[in-house]
Design a protein around this motif. Structure first.
Motif, PDB file in Angstrom:
ATOM      1  N   ALA A  47       0.830  -1.202   0.000  1.00  0.00           N
ATOM      2  CA  ALA A  47       0.000   0.000   0.000  1.00  0.00           C
ATOM      3  C   ALA A  47       0.868   1.256   0.000  1.00  0.00           C
ATOM      4  O   ALA A  47       1.026   1.917   1.033  1.00  0.00           O
ATOM      5  N   MET A  60      -0.843   4.550   1.330  1.00  0.00           N
ATOM      6  CA  MET A  60      -1.040   4.495   2.773  1.00  0.00           C
ATOM      7  C   MET A  60       0.258   4.827   3.498  1.00  0.00           C
ATOM      8  O   MET A  60       0.284   5.632   4.442  1.00  0.00           O
ATOM      9  N   ILE A  66      -6.856   5.049   4.572  1.00  0.00           N
ATOM     10  CA  ILE A  66      -6.562   3.960   3.640  1.00  0.00           C
ATOM     11  C   ILE A  66      -7.596   4.052   2.528  1.00  0.00           C
ATOM     12  O   ILE A  66      -8.793   3.890   2.772  1.00  0.00           O
ATOM     13  N   SER A  67      -7.143   4.298   1.333  1.00  0.00           N
ATOM     14  CA  SER A  67      -8.065   4.572   0.240  1.00  0.00           C
ATOM     15  C   SER A  67      -8.871   3.338  -0.147  1.00  0.00           C
ATOM     16  O   SER A  67      -8.319   2.243  -0.302  1.00  0.00           O
ATOM     17  N   ALA A  68     -10.184   3.529  -0.336  1.00  0.00           N
ATOM     18  CA  ALA A  68     -11.041   2.456  -0.835  1.00  0.00           C
ATOM     19  C   ALA A  68     -11.107   2.460  -2.352  1.00  0.00           C
ATOM     20  O   ALA A  68     -11.606   1.512  -2.949  1.00  0.00           O
ATOM     21  N   ASP A  76      -9.291   2.964  -6.289  1.00  0.00           N
ATOM     22  CA  ASP A  76      -8.045   2.868  -7.036  1.00  0.00           C
ATOM     23  C   ASP A  76      -8.207   3.612  -8.341  1.00  0.00           C
ATOM     24  O   ASP A  76      -9.330   3.848  -8.811  1.00  0.00           O
ATOM     25  N   GLY A 109      -5.665   2.534  -3.089  1.00  0.00           N
ATOM     26  CA  GLY A 109      -5.516   1.719  -1.891  1.00  0.00           C
ATOM     27  C   GLY A 109      -4.402   0.695  -1.940  1.00  0.00           C
ATOM     28  O   GLY A 109      -3.868   0.300  -0.917  1.00  0.00           O
ATOM     29  N   THR A 169     -14.603   3.314  -7.047  1.00  0.00           N
ATOM     30  CA  THR A 169     -14.833   2.972  -5.646  1.00  0.00           C
ATOM     31  C   THR A 169     -16.117   2.158  -5.538  1.00  0.00           C
ATOM     32  O   THR A 169     -17.161   2.603  -6.041  1.00  0.00           O
TER      33      THR A 169
END
Length: 796
Positions: free
Chosen positions: A233, A236, A489-491, A493, A551, A640
């Motif tokens: 990640a 992150m 934390i990205s959901a 991409d 993410g 997403t």
């Protein structure tokens, strides 16, 4: 490639684009790796590179009375020696909690321990030298005195609170959760049959081919940090380095090159890696840390240490009424940052009983601190526990009422036409295919013939067992997984596709390549979406300086989320290419298509332009295009998941084993897995992901366990003592598919990376106990070693 390609005189059906989605295309990056041209972290070379090693605690719980680094500083090649307090001036501490896990708590953790150590292997000091060898030699000159403290290594003792590891927290409970559906007690009281078993699961770890590694390079002139990192990640970690080292996020670049396996092990924040980045800032030069194998066993996150009692109530006709679960799990002295160590147990609660149509469920979970290494998310987080508990007790129920276990499952699994469906725990399923998967599995394995063979062999004193395990897998997580709890934390991409003048596609994706074939999947999606051949596509991942924000790789999300972003970017780029071609040809873009690297007439298939001609005009002769027309040959799209918290997949596995009652050895004869991961993009890659996952699940079922003594000392922290599954011990693994695409995306892909690991332990558990059933024995402690089998048989 020529600047202007000739149009083929006899094109091969120019109206039909070659279909790559659903085709077993060889991995695009395999040739590089086979030729030894992979670029792993240890291959990175930068000027003035220093190496750090860590002086680690030999005790599981101790107060640091004194620490003398003066002799170590005098050793040849040593650049500096630092204790926890010195590093804390540059790296702020953290606490691993999430807002939506109500009541979760943890102590503050530092990059290097300051006053007290809480597990064997926790870093106490850092030694930086010109070479790794010089740094390790200097370790022998560190003088430390410890006052040992009582070590809490038993989960039940931790729950009782005989010794509280972090007195400020009040007790050793990191997280607890309870739920009970309405009418549970009344429904339970009406059951004809109640079966109960307590299962124990040994903690184990990922054993990646490439150990954890990081190279941090701080540039004081620009107050910028470049980090080469074997991580899942990058974005992150970019955020975390920024916040804890006080560097603007835009000035932190994380580069993830080739990675030798992760399995969830490399998606967490590790204290020694944060210390390495801080040391680079302190010393104003690049610093590298690479864990050796012994350090990996001591400090790579562990997982799956649970003791759980599960009960099932059913009618005498075989209808499941409900499940009752009491789960206790030990996580080490800290909740791991930022994903927390409460997620695994929480997943067990969410997923136990999952494939079945019962309406009543009660569950209790306690997550407790211990003085062992920390545990956190590892491949198929919580799933192997939940599936083994569910499927183990389902087999016990079938045995109790004298029903064939396959028939018992058929009677109780959620029907394929019952979706969307809400599980008693509140989890929502979009569309699953349990019955199709069960039917296909039984056909693949020729279940009736296998049962007949088993019966015949039992007459000869040969004990073989057949085990089934239905499963549900969490994939494509939405913001409801981490973002809602406050974790950055990205959901989503993202994918950027750039069309170059020669007709090549450069695809930049935020999902990282960890050896699982991500690059190949994105290559296929991009090629089909735009209308080019796969040799015209180049994929770049894992560089926060050039790829879109996203993410990364975890929770089987790469194809489902990253793949959808690539698809949408490809479609938008294709529309832009056709707009340029239409301007060149003075035609309507709606009458054109891109097929096999050429612009063609959609109706007749007549070739109008090669793609490199479109590129030549757009980049070098835009003066020939209409005055108000602007070419756009770089496109970015993000995706997403929104409608459901997760895109669930499902499947079922079967294991066929032979148990030797004289030695206790379990021989794996054959294994089957039928999986529904939605749209299958590359069948060969999916099959190998499933096979690899099955092997990893078998490892946990039969071989792998991190053994500690009562003082918190790891007893088998080397490859000489820690058993992993070997190729010669593995059975043939037969894989089948059912495809139920998710409607949440146009691609329809769900995840597949963790399915094999999720179901294999439960299938092996049931197969072993099926083999032992005529002998009146049952095993309930994983891994199912020969000693434990013999103990179950009463012969030792």
């Amino acid at each position: 490639m020529n600047a202007r390609a000739e149009i083929p005189s006899n094109p091969v059906d120019a109206r039909t684009q070659e279909k790559y989605i659903g085709t077993s295309v060889p991995r695009s990056g395999a040739r590089k790796l086979l030729q030894g041209r992979g670029a792993y972290l240890d291959d990175v070379r930068v000027p003035r590179l220093a190496h750090v090693v860590f002086f680690r605690s030999p005790h599981a719980h101790a107060r640091i009375k004194s620490l003398d680094l003066s002799l170590a500083r005098q050793q040849p090649g040593v650049i500096g020696c630092f204790d926890g307090a010195a590093i804390a001036e540059f790296c702020t501490p953290w606490v691993g909690v999430l807002g939506h896990l109500k009541g979760i708590k943890s102590a503050t953790q530092y990059a290097v321990a300051i006053d007290r150590v809480c597990w064997q292997g926790e870093a106490v000091a850092a030694i930086v030298a010109e070479t790794r060898r010089q740094a390790e030699d200097a370790l022998d000159h560190v003088v430390a005195e410890f006052e040992t403290l009582p070590a809490v290594t038993d989960m039940r003792a931790s729950l009782r609170g005989d010794v509280v590891i972090h007195p400020d927290l009040g007790d050793n409970i990191c997280f607890s959760r309870s739920l009970e559906t309405e009418g549970f007690a009344e429904a339970w009281s009406k059951a004809d049959v109640i079966v109960e078993k307590t299962y124990d699961f040994g903690r184990h770890t990922g054993v990646t081919n490439e150990p954890r590694a990081i190279l941090a390079d701080y540039n004081p002139a620009e107050h910028a940090l470049t980090v080469y990192h074997a991580t899942q990640a990058p974005n992150m970690m970019q955020d975390i380095f920024s916040r804890h080292l006080n560097i603007p996020e835009s000035s932190v670049r994380v580069i993830c090159k080739d990675v030798g396996g992760s399995f969830g092990i490399k998606v967490h924040v590790y204290a020694d890696e944060m210390a390495t980045a801080a040391l680079s800032v302190m010393l104003r030069r690049p610093v590298k840390f690479m864990a050796d194998r012994i350090e990996s066993f001591l400090t790579d996150i562990h997982a799956r240490e649970h003791t759980a009692t599960v009960r099932l109530a059913c009618t005498k006709q075989g209808d499941i009424i409900g499940f009752d679960l009491d789960d206790l799990t030990g996580i080490g002295p800290y909740s791991v940052y930022p994903r927390t160590s409460g997620i695994e147990g929480n997943q067990v609660v969410n997923l136990t009983g999952g494939p079945y149509k019962h309406k009543h469920y009660r569950a209790k979970l306690n997550v407790v601190f211990t003085n062992k290494n920390v545990t956190c998310q590892y491949r198929a987080v919580g799933h192997p526990i939940a599936v083994a508990l569910t499927e183990g007790i389902v087999d016990e129920a079938a045995r109790a009422i004298g029903m064939d276990p396959a028939e018992f499952r058929r009677r109780n699994i959620i029907p394929d036409d019952a979706y969307p469906y809400t599980f008693p725990s509140g989890t929502k399923y979009e569309k699953l295919s349990h019955r199709q998967c069960l039917d296909k599995l039984l056909q693949l394995m020729d279940y009736k013939a296998l049962r007949a063979e088993q019966d015949a062999l039992r007459q000869k004193g040969i004990y073989r067992g057949i085990g089934l395990a239905a499963m549900i897998e969490v994939t494509n997580p939405s913001p409801a997984f981490y973002g809602v709890g406050g974790a950055r934390i990205s959901a989503q991409d993202g994918a950027t596709i750039r069309f170059d003048p020669q007709g090549m596609l450069n695809v930049l994706v935020s999902v990282t390549e960890q050896g699982q074939g991500t690059e190949a999947v994105f290559t296929q999606i991009a090629a089909q979406a735009v209308g080019v051949s796969v040799d015209r596509v180049r994929v770049i991942t894992g560089d926060t300086g050039v790829t879109p924000y996203g993410g990364g790789t975890w929770a089987s999300r790469g194809a489902g989320i990253g793949g959808e972003a690539v698809l949408q970017a490809g479609k938008a780029l294709k529309a832009n290419i056709l707009a340029i071609a239409a301007a060149i040809l003075q035609a309507d873009a709606a009458t054109l298509d891109v097929v096999n690297n050429q612009v063609v007439d959609k109706l007749t298939g007549e070739v109008k332009l090669p793609l490199n001609e479109v590129g030549r005009v757009a980049y070098f002769r835009p003066d020939t295009l209409p005055m108000n027309f602007q070419s756009e040959l770089t496109v970015t799209r993000h995706y997403t998941p929104r409608e459901y918290g997760f895109t669930f997949t499902n499947g079922i596995q079967a294991s066929y084993v032979e148990v030797d009652p004289e030695t206790g050895f379990v021989k794996l004869l054959k294994h089957w897995c039928v999986e529904d991961c939605g749209t299958v993009i590359n069948p060969m890659l999916v099959d190998e992901q499933i096979r690899g996952g099955v092997v990893q699940g078998i490892g946990g079922a039969l071989f792998e366990e991190c053994l500690y003594n009562e003082d918190g000392q790891l007893l088998n922290g080397s490859m000489a003592d820690y058993l992993v599954p070997m190729a010669s011990e593995m059975p043939d693994i037969i894989v089948g598919h059912v495809e139920t695409p998710t409607k949440g995306s146009e691609l329809g892909a769900k995840g597949a990376g963790e399915a094999g690991t999720a179901g294999a332990p439960g299938a092996v558990l049931n197969a072993v106990n099926d083999a032992l059933a005529p002998l009146g024995a049952v095993v309930t402690t994983q891994p199912f070693t020969p000693q434990r089998v013999l103990k179950a048989l009463g012969t030792v």
